[in-house]
Structure formats: C-alpha cells, structure tokens
Design a protein around this motif. Sequence first.
Motif, PDB file in Angstrom:
ATOM      1  N   VAL A 197       0.806  -1.147  -0.049  1.00 50.34           N
ATOM      2  CA  VAL A 197      -0.028  -0.016   0.004  1.00 50.34           C
ATOM      3  C   VAL A 197       0.807   1.285   0.169  1.00 50.34           C
ATOM      4  CG1 VAL A 197      -1.882  -1.325   1.400  1.00 50.34           C
ATOM      5  CG2 VAL A 197      -0.189   0.086   2.517  1.00 50.34           C
ATOM      6  N   GLY A 198       0.442   2.433  -0.553  1.00 50.35           N
ATOM      7  CA  GLY A 198       1.180   3.531  -0.610  1.00 50.35           C
ATOM      8  C   GLY A 198       1.279   4.034   1.097  1.00 50.35           C
ATOM      9  N   ASP A 199      -0.081   4.312   1.455  1.00 46.52           N
ATOM     10  CA  ASP A 199      -0.151   5.035   2.581  1.00 46.52           C
ATOM     11  C   ASP A 199       0.222   4.308   3.757  1.00 46.52           C
ATOM     12  OD1 ASP A 199      -1.179   6.387   4.850  1.00 46.52           O
ATOM     13  OD2 ASP A 199      -3.211   6.729   4.042  1.00 46.52           O
ATOM     14  N   ARG A 246      -2.654   2.674   5.894  1.00 50.51           N
ATOM     15  CA  ARG A 246      -3.434   1.727   5.459  1.00 50.51           C
ATOM     16  C   ARG A 246      -3.234   0.463   5.975  1.00 50.51           C
ATOM     17  NH1 ARG A 246      -3.377   2.782  -0.756  1.00 50.51           N
ATOM     18  NH2 ARG A 246      -4.069   4.813  -0.123  1.00 50.51           N
ATOM     19  N   ILE A 257       5.145   6.774  -1.473  1.00 50.12           N
ATOM     20  CA  ILE A 257       4.748   7.224  -2.771  1.00 50.12           C
ATOM     21  C   ILE A 257       5.919   7.185  -3.777  1.00 50.12           C
ATOM     22  CG2 ILE A 257       4.154   9.085  -4.469  1.00 50.12           C
ATOM     23  CD1 ILE A 257       2.355  10.353  -2.168  1.00 50.12           C
ATOM     24  N   ARG A 301      -1.008  -4.933  -4.781  1.00 49.52           N
ATOM     25  CA  ARG A 301      -0.853  -3.502  -4.393  1.00 49.52           C
ATOM     26  C   ARG A 301      -2.523  -3.104  -4.396  1.00 49.52           C
ATOM     27  NH1 ARG A 301      -0.098   1.905  -4.337  1.00 49.52           N
ATOM     28  NH2 ARG A 301      -1.247   3.136  -6.047  1.00 49.52           N
ATOM     29  N   ILE A 302      -2.651  -2.318  -3.302  1.00 48.22           N
ATOM     30  CA  ILE A 302      -3.923  -1.782  -3.081  1.00 48.22           C
ATOM     31  C   ILE A 302      -3.743  -0.219  -3.018  1.00 48.22           C
ATOM     32  CG2 ILE A 302      -6.230  -1.786  -1.769  1.00 48.22           C
ATOM     33  CD1 ILE A 302      -5.239  -4.425  -0.579  1.00 48.22           C
ATOM     34  N   GLY A 303      -4.330   0.547  -3.768  1.00 50.71           N
ATOM     35  CA  GLY A 303      -4.164   1.978  -3.861  1.00 50.71           C
ATOM     36  C   GLY A 303      -5.200   2.856  -4.278  1.00 50.71           C
ATOM     37  N   THR A 304      -4.790   3.958  -4.446  1.00 51.26           N
ATOM     38  CA  THR A 304      -5.809   4.838  -4.970  1.00 51.26           C
ATOM     39  C   THR A 304      -5.424   5.646  -6.301  1.00 51.26           C
ATOM     40  OG1 THR A 304      -4.744   6.731  -3.901  1.00 51.26           O
ATOM     41  CG2 THR A 304      -6.617   5.714  -2.538  1.00 51.26           C
ATOM     42  N   PHE A 328       2.676  13.637  -9.457  1.00 51.37           N
ATOM     43  CA  PHE A 328       1.339  13.842  -9.289  1.00 51.37           C
ATOM     44  C   PHE A 328       0.836  14.871 -10.131  1.00 51.37           C
ATOM     45  CE2 PHE A 328      -2.520  15.280  -6.881  1.00 51.37           C
ATOM     46  CZ  PHE A 328      -3.100  13.964  -6.677  1.00 51.37           C
ATOM     47  N   GLU A 386      -1.760   6.216 -11.731  1.00 48.67           N
ATOM     48  CA  GLU A 386      -0.942   6.324 -10.229  1.00 48.67           C
ATOM     49  C   GLU A 386       0.321   6.265 -10.179  1.00 48.67           C
ATOM     50  OE1 GLU A 386       0.512   3.227 -10.727  1.00 48.67           O
ATOM     51  OE2 GLU A 386       0.014   2.265  -8.889  1.00 48.67           O
ATOM     52  N   MET A 387       1.068   5.819  -9.216  1.00 51.36           N
ATOM     53  CA  MET A 387       2.532   5.892  -9.290  1.00 51.36           C
ATOM     54  C   MET A 387       3.200   4.895  -8.851  1.00 51.36           C
ATOM     55  SD  MET A 387       2.053   9.846  -7.633  1.00 51.36           S
ATOM     56  CE  MET A 387       3.992  10.106  -7.671  1.00 51.36           C
ATOM     57  N   GLU A 388       2.860   3.703  -8.785  1.00 47.51           N
ATOM     58  CA  GLU A 388       3.817   2.508  -8.411  1.00 47.51           C
ATOM     59  C   GLU A 388       3.715   1.301  -9.189  1.00 47.51           C
ATOM     60  OE1 GLU A 388       1.689   4.068  -6.097  1.00 47.51           O
ATOM     61  OE2 GLU A 388       3.038   5.366  -4.998  1.00 47.51           O
TER      62      GLU A 388
HETATM   63  C1  R1P Z   1      -0.691  10.013  -4.510  1.00 50.12           C
HETATM   64  O1  R1P Z   1      -1.801  10.730  -3.938  1.00 50.12           O
HETATM   65  C2  R1P Z   1      -0.334   8.674  -4.058  1.00 50.12           C
HETATM   66  O2  R1P Z   1      -1.866   8.002  -4.209  1.00 50.12           O
HETATM   67  C3  R1P Z   1      -1.814   6.929  -5.027  1.00 50.12           C
HETATM   68  C4  R1P Z   1      -0.510   7.043  -5.884  1.00 50.12           C
HETATM   69  O3  R1P Z   1      -0.320   5.897  -6.509  1.00 50.12           O
HETATM   70  C5  R1P Z   1       0.344   7.790  -4.953  1.00 50.12           C
HETATM   71  O4  R1P Z   1       1.156   6.880  -4.301  1.00 50.12           O
HETATM   72  O5  R1P Z   1      -1.559   5.479  -4.451  1.00 50.12           O
HETATM   73  P1  R1P Z   1      -1.689   5.007  -2.828  1.00 50.12           P
HETATM   74  O6  R1P Z   1      -3.052   5.477  -2.405  1.00 50.12           O
HETATM   75  O7  R1P Z   1      -1.397   3.767  -2.710  1.00 50.12           O
HETATM   76  O8  R1P Z   1      -0.617   6.215  -2.116  1.00 50.12           O
END
Ligand code: R1P
Length: 292
Positions: A35-37, A40, A79, A115-118, A204, A239-241
């Motif tokens: 997870v990014g956060d 979480r 991130i 990966r569970i993300g946004t 971002f 997203e970013m990963e």
């Molecule tokens: C950007 O706000 C972050 O949120 C998305 C993007 O990939 C970036 O890491 O994922 P996460 O919710 O896992 O952090």
Amino acid sequence: MQKKIEASELIINPDGSIFHLHLKPEDIARDIILVGDPGRVELISSLFDSIELKKANREFVSCTGTYNGKRLTVVATGIGTDNIDIVVNELDALVNIDFETRSVKPEHTQLNFVRIGTSGALQKDLPVDSWLLSEKAIGFDGLINFYARRNEVSDLAFEKAFTDALNWNPLLTAPYVVDAAPSLLHKLDGGKVVRGVTISAPGFYGPQGRELRLDIADKDINAKITGFNYQDYRVTNYEMECSAIYGLSALLGHQAATVCVIIANRLAGTASKDYKPVMKQLIEHVVKGLTQ
Ligand code: R1P
C-alpha cells in the motif's frame, strides 16, 4: 558457487534486518499486500485474526499476521516507483538471498504482491469509488529501463503503438509496458472490479497532466491517452507505483497485481469526498480473494 554480494550492495543492519524495511528473512509471508499510505497498514491489519509482528522505518511500515488462518504481510511503500525499487528488491532479497553467506540461494522462492492503492480515472465510464484492476501497466517513470532483460518482460508492440499514437516527446523517458500475473488477476476479479491499463507516473501534477501554476509541455497528452486503443485495451487510470511492481516482479520471478479505488475522474473533474469506506470494502475483497 554463487558470488558473494558485498556489504555495500546489500546492507544488513546490526540486528540482521534489511537496510530500509528493517525486516528479517523470517518476518515475511509469501503473500504480500503493498500500500502507498502507511496508515492503510493499520486498516488492513485490523482485519487479521492474529498479529505476529509490526516494524517501521521511514515510510516503510510493515505488519505480518494471519487472515482466515493464512499468513499475510502488509508493507507500506510510500509514494513512487523509486520507493518500489527499494521495497521489491529488499523483499526479494529476504527470501532469495542467504544473509549468512551473502549469496543467491539455489532454490527460488516466489512471492505474490498485491498493491491496493488510489488512482485517477482517464475514462468517462469509470466513476469515483469504482475499483480498477490493472491488467497492464505503462511506466512513465523509467525504472525498468535501468535493468538488463528489460525487453524480455515488456510488451514491445504495445510500447510502439503507444509512443507512435502519442507522438512521444523525446525529452521524456521511454515508457515501458508490463503485465500483471494472470493467476492473481483471477483471484481479484469479482465484486465491483473493472479491468484496465494503468499509467504509473513519476509525479502527481505535471507528469499526470495537472496544471496548477505551471503549464505542462503537452496540453493534449491526457486527451491522446484517453483516445488511445490497442487491440482490446484502452488506458484507464493514473497512479504512481504499479509499473515498477509489475516490471521488477517479472524480472525477479514473482507474481504481481494492482487494484485501486478510483478517487478522482480526470474527465469529469470530480474527486471523492471520502474514499475511506470504499477502500475498506476493497481491502476486504482483496484479503478474501488472496486467502481463498
Ligand atoms: C498520490 O496521492 C499517491 O496515491 C496513489 C498514488 O499511486 C500515489 O502513491 O496511491 P496510494 O493511495 O497507494 O498512495
């Protein structure tokens, strides 16, 4: 005889844990949720039947426990794909490098990464709060271009179609296209899940076509991405990963998939007011799918 990996190349802390993650080889399960956060991790581990360990260093917060009797590890990556380079290489080292002899183990251990993300949607029909499972990832970040055998794990025909269609700016890093593991996609289907193709951007704002006070180099880039089609694929979200997780997993012999809650729709100009309840539902869907 495998060659010895020097102390400068694989840094092991005095307690026997790996440099950034502060985890030891015995600390991780074979099924790993990324997870990014860091917040979480707490949300996911609150669903566990039992918790074995919690570790934290910088943004890399980890927890191992069991769900429905099956061992799972959750790791917060922070991130960006630069962090994914650290997380995936270190998790791989924990299972595939002998820390005593500092050599690659003769037997390979495969890990499953989910990966569970946004994420932000690039298609009109993907509203805020929908779930997007990434069949393919397009890396705008360039990480995989640093590794040998990059072409062996990439969809070169897709890359060519994409860069031709976008009239790719040569000042930008060459994008790479990598696939999820079909067996994990199968486990994560169901519920509200929609499949798509995800771009992982190295930022971002500008790298995802957002303009606050700075103009971007190509104002049409998102319209071109939304209109792009290749075979049955269209590009669905930013997203970013994801790209780095898929690329490194393919190179290292692991399985990977990414599923995100859509928290913004870039065409509609909308953003979720509170995505946390939907994230909780998605987490429950993933842990059930992974442990069945
Ligand atoms: C950007 O706000 C972050 O949120 C998305 C993007 O990939 C970036 O890491 O994922 P996460 O919710 O896992 O952090």
